[in-house]
Structure formats: C-alpha cells, structure tokens
Write a protein that holds these residues in place. Structure first.
Motif, PDB file in Angstrom:
ATOM      1  N   LEU A   1       1.246   6.260   6.047  1.00 34.03           N
ATOM      2  CA  LEU A   1       2.581   4.682   5.445  1.00 34.03           C
ATOM      3  C   LEU A   1       1.883   5.242   3.943  1.00 34.03           C
ATOM      4  N   ILE A   2       0.609   5.746   3.842  1.00 32.61           N
ATOM      5  CA  ILE A   2       0.169   6.257   2.759  1.00 32.61           C
ATOM      6  C   ILE A   2       1.376   7.956   2.276  1.00 32.61           C
ATOM      7  N   ILE A   3       1.383   8.572   2.823  1.00 32.79           N
ATOM      8  CA  ILE A   3       2.069  10.210   3.028  1.00 32.79           C
ATOM      9  C   ILE A   3       3.501   9.594   3.228  1.00 32.79           C
ATOM     10  N   ASP A   4       3.968   8.965   3.486  1.00 35.14           N
ATOM     11  CA  ASP A   4       5.268   9.005   3.775  1.00 35.14           C
ATOM     12  C   ASP A   4       6.381   8.044   2.907  1.00 35.14           C
ATOM     13  N   ARG A   5       5.067   6.760   2.772  1.00 33.27           N
ATOM     14  CA  ARG A   5       6.335   5.901   2.125  1.00 33.27           C
ATOM     15  C   ARG A   5       5.329   5.261   0.404  1.00 33.27           C
ATOM     16  N   GLU A   6       4.328   5.623   0.657  1.00 33.26           N
ATOM     17  CA  GLU A   6       3.092   6.518  -0.645  1.00 33.26           C
ATOM     18  C   GLU A   6       2.927   5.490  -0.734  1.00 33.26           C
ATOM     19  N   LEU A   7       2.203   4.039   0.055  1.00 27.99           N
ATOM     20  CA  LEU A   7       1.808   3.005  -0.648  1.00 27.99           C
ATOM     21  C   LEU A   7       0.526   2.884  -0.452  1.00 27.99           C
ATOM     22  N   ASN A   8       0.387   2.473  -1.309  1.00 30.76           N
ATOM     23  CA  ASN A   8      -1.418   2.079  -2.054  1.00 30.76           C
ATOM     24  C   ASN A   8      -2.032   1.889  -0.305  1.00 30.76           C
ATOM     25  N   ALA A   9      -3.807   2.046  -0.444  1.00 28.81           N
ATOM     26  CA  ALA A   9      -4.526   2.195   0.553  1.00 28.81           C
ATOM     27  C   ALA A   9      -4.005   0.558   1.531  1.00 28.81           C
ATOM     28  N   PRO A  10      -4.740  -0.631   0.653  1.00 31.15           N
ATOM     29  CA  PRO A  10      -4.972  -1.752   0.944  1.00 31.15           C
ATOM     30  C   PRO A  10      -3.091  -1.980   1.393  1.00 31.15           C
ATOM     31  N   ARG A  11      -2.236  -1.762   0.834  1.00 30.09           N
ATOM     32  CA  ARG A  11      -1.166  -2.180   0.903  1.00 30.09           C
ATOM     33  C   ARG A  11      -0.411  -1.259   2.436  1.00 30.09           C
ATOM     34  N   ALA A  12      -0.998   0.109   2.632  1.00 31.53           N
ATOM     35  CA  ALA A  12      -0.570   0.818   4.056  1.00 31.53           C
ATOM     36  C   ALA A  12      -1.573  -0.349   5.112  1.00 31.53           C
ATOM     37  N   LEU A  13      -2.741  -0.349   4.633  1.00 33.76           N
ATOM     38  CA  LEU A  13      -3.440  -1.197   6.149  1.00 33.76           C
ATOM     39  C   LEU A  13      -2.756  -2.445   6.512  1.00 33.76           C
ATOM     40  N   LEU A  14      -2.282  -2.872   5.301  1.00 32.48           N
ATOM     41  CA  LEU A  14      -1.666  -4.500   5.819  1.00 32.48           C
ATOM     42  C   LEU A  14      -0.344  -4.510   7.068  1.00 32.48           C
ATOM     43  N   ALA A  15       0.765  -3.411   6.120  1.00 33.86           N
ATOM     44  CA  ALA A  15       1.442  -3.349   6.783  1.00 33.86           C
ATOM     45  C   ALA A  15       1.308  -2.511   8.341  1.00 33.86           C
ATOM     46  N   SER A  16       0.027  -1.552   8.049  1.00 32.94           N
ATOM     47  CA  SER A  16      -0.293  -1.180   9.678  1.00 32.94           C
ATOM     48  C   SER A  16      -0.157  -2.216  10.203  1.00 32.94           C
ATOM     49  N   PHE A  17      -1.347  -3.327  10.167  1.00 37.76           N
ATOM     50  CA  PHE A  17      -1.171  -4.487  10.363  1.00 37.76           C
ATOM     51  C   PHE A  17      -0.405  -5.087  11.748  1.00 37.76           C
ATOM     52  N   LEU A  18       0.646  -5.173  10.155  1.00 40.46           N
ATOM     53  CA  LEU A  18       1.980  -6.042  10.641  1.00 40.46           C
ATOM     54  C   LEU A  18       2.525  -5.432  11.870  1.00 40.46           C
ATOM     55  N   VAL A  19       2.818  -4.310  11.166  1.00 45.12           N
ATOM     56  CA  VAL A  19       3.847  -3.614  12.426  1.00 45.12           C
ATOM     57  C   VAL A  19       3.070  -3.375  14.026  1.00 45.12           C
ATOM     58  N   ILE A  20       1.798  -2.585  13.930  1.00 50.53           N
ATOM     59  CA  ILE A  20       1.401  -2.487  14.555  1.00 50.53           C
ATOM     60  C   ILE A  20       1.732  -3.865  16.045  1.00 50.53           C
ATOM     61  N   ASN A  21       0.955  -5.072  15.562  1.00 47.95           N
ATOM     62  CA  ASN A  21       0.752  -6.617  16.040  1.00 47.95           C
ATOM     63  C   ASN A  21       1.678  -6.507  16.753  1.00 47.95           C
ATOM     64  N   LYS A  22       3.431  -6.244  15.724  1.00 44.45           N
ATOM     65  CA  LYS A  22       4.992  -6.958  16.792  1.00 44.45           C
ATOM     66  C   LYS A  22       4.493  -5.830  17.447  1.00 44.45           C
TER      67      LYS A  22
END
Length: 265
Positions: free
Chosen positions: A189-210
C-alpha cells in the motif's frame, strides 16, 4: 492488461480497494495458489537477481554494523547456555534492528516485483529504483512492525506464563503469526497507493481481517510448500521463495488491485 497465457488458469478478477474494505471480495485458495505458481517461472530471473543483490547487500551491511556494534558471534554459535553479558546484548539488538531497517526498502522491491507479476506487468530497473523514493515510509513501517511484534509477543508471553510455559509459547506464536498476516499489505500500500506508514498499516489490518480465513489458509499453504521444498538441500527454495513473494502480490491484486500508474523516480 494482458491475459495469462495459460488457458487452463484464467486471471483472477482484479480487486477493488473499497470492496475489500467492506469484505465483499471472495477468494479461492486453489486459484490463488495456481496463479502464484503460473507467474513464478517466467519471473524467476528478475526475482533471483534482486534476491542475490539483497543477500550481497545484507552481507556488506552486516559486516559494517559488526564493526560499529561489535558482539561475540562465537558465543552465540558455540555455547548451549548463552552469557548475554559476554555477547553484549545491547550491540546485538542495535545491530540487528538497524540491519532490518536498512534492508527494508530493498526487500520491498521483491514484494513489488510480485505485485507486478500478479498484474502481468514487466519489472524494470527504473521501476525498482522508484521503490527507493518510499524508503522513509518503508523504514518506518518496518520499525512499527518490529515494535508492535515485540510488545504483543511480550504481553501474550506474560499472559501465557500465568497459565503455563507451553501455553505461553503457543500464544506468542499465534500472536506473531496474526500480526505478520494483518500487516502484510502495509508495504504494497505504501508503494502502490502512496499511503504513509500508519495509514498503510491500518488499511492492511482492515482488509486482511475481512478476508482472514482464505488469506490465512493460502499463506499457511505457501509456508508449508516452502518448508517441504527446503528438504532436498534447499534447492526447491529457488522456485518456492519467489513464489512466496508472488503470492503476496497475487492476494494484493485479487483484493485491492494494482494501480494503473507506474512509480515515478
């Protein structure tokens, strides 16, 4: 986007970030595994080349850090009961942590190659150099992952010790596996969507848990395949380690979808 040349295994549908966050995308482990393997052979030269480069860089970084933060490696290798004061545990931890952080942007290149392979795009040196522009965020996410893993492992170890030594080990292992899994998309998400580290971690957490159960089952199967392939003199890892990075890219592309824009250096 080009189609997979293997007619027996059609491309997986491209994911959607919004649908993934809502848990609307269904994954099939068999299709994910087949796709990961199908794209591995044609991508092998690139992945092995980058992997060899990272190994060489790791050796250089390790040697330099050993000079700056010296510790006695022979004590770790030769003694069954380690005298941590003799090892100089502070230097050992500092050197290991810095080594992990320095190599983080370069390890991310392998992840990105897997993402490109999943989307049937060709990697290039120019594109891979572009990954380095995200180095600060990649280093930060690596640091946060290390800290979170240490804290959560410590908490679960303390809880487990109250219940028994064996339970402590099991709880720590489960906690670490869960954390590594839910943070798996942070680097993409950092590389592809250019999110910062905290947002990338949060987005990863939400997507993977789904999509926890299919992702967990798929990645567990990939780990088992890698472990089995290591039995005959580790030769099978030449194919299965690249497949493991492709597997991350395949799951990412199936859930979120690689953005159309390329990295600009």
């Amino acid at each position: 986007m080009s189609n997979n040349s293997n007619n027996t295994t059609p491309n997986l549908p491209v994911g959607d970030f919004g649908q993934a966050l809502r848990g609307e995308i269904k994954l099939t482990i068999g299709q994910l595994l087949q796709r990961s393997w199908d794209i591995t052979l044609r991508s092998l030269p690139w992945m092995l080349g980058v992997f060899i480069g990272i190994v060489a860089l790791n050796i250089v970084v390790s040697d330099v850090l050993a000079l700056v933060f010296p510790f006695d490696e022979q004590v770790l290798a030769e003694q069954t009961e380690i005298d941590w004061e003799q090892v100089n545990v502070g230097n050992f931890i500092a050197g290991s942590l810095l080594q992990e952080l320095i190599l983080a942007p370069f390890a991310a290149m392998l992840v990105y190659i897997g993402m490109l392979n999943a989307a049937d795009r060709k990697p290039s040196l120019r594109i891979l150099r572009g990954v380095l522009k995200f180095a600060p965020q990649l280093v930060l996410v690596a640091f946060i992952k290390l800290v979170l893993t240490a804290v959560v492992a410590g908490v679960f170890a303390a809880i487990g010790l109250l219940l028994g030594g064996a339970i402590a080990v099991v709880l720590v292992m489960l906690a670490v596996i869960y954390l590594q899994l839910v943070m798996m998309f942070a680097v993409p998400l950092i590389i592809d969507r250019e999110l910062n580290a905290p947002r990338a971690l949060l987005a990863s957490f939400l997507v993977i848990n789904k999509a926890m159960f299919p992702v967990l089952g798929f990645m567990a199967l990939v780990v088992i395949i890698c472990a089995i392939s290591a039995i005959p003199l580790f030769l099978g890892l030449i194919f299965t380690l690249p497949m493991a990075f492709n597997a991350i890219g395949v799951v990412y592309h199936a859930l979120i979808g690689l953005a159309d824009t390329e990295i600009v250096e």
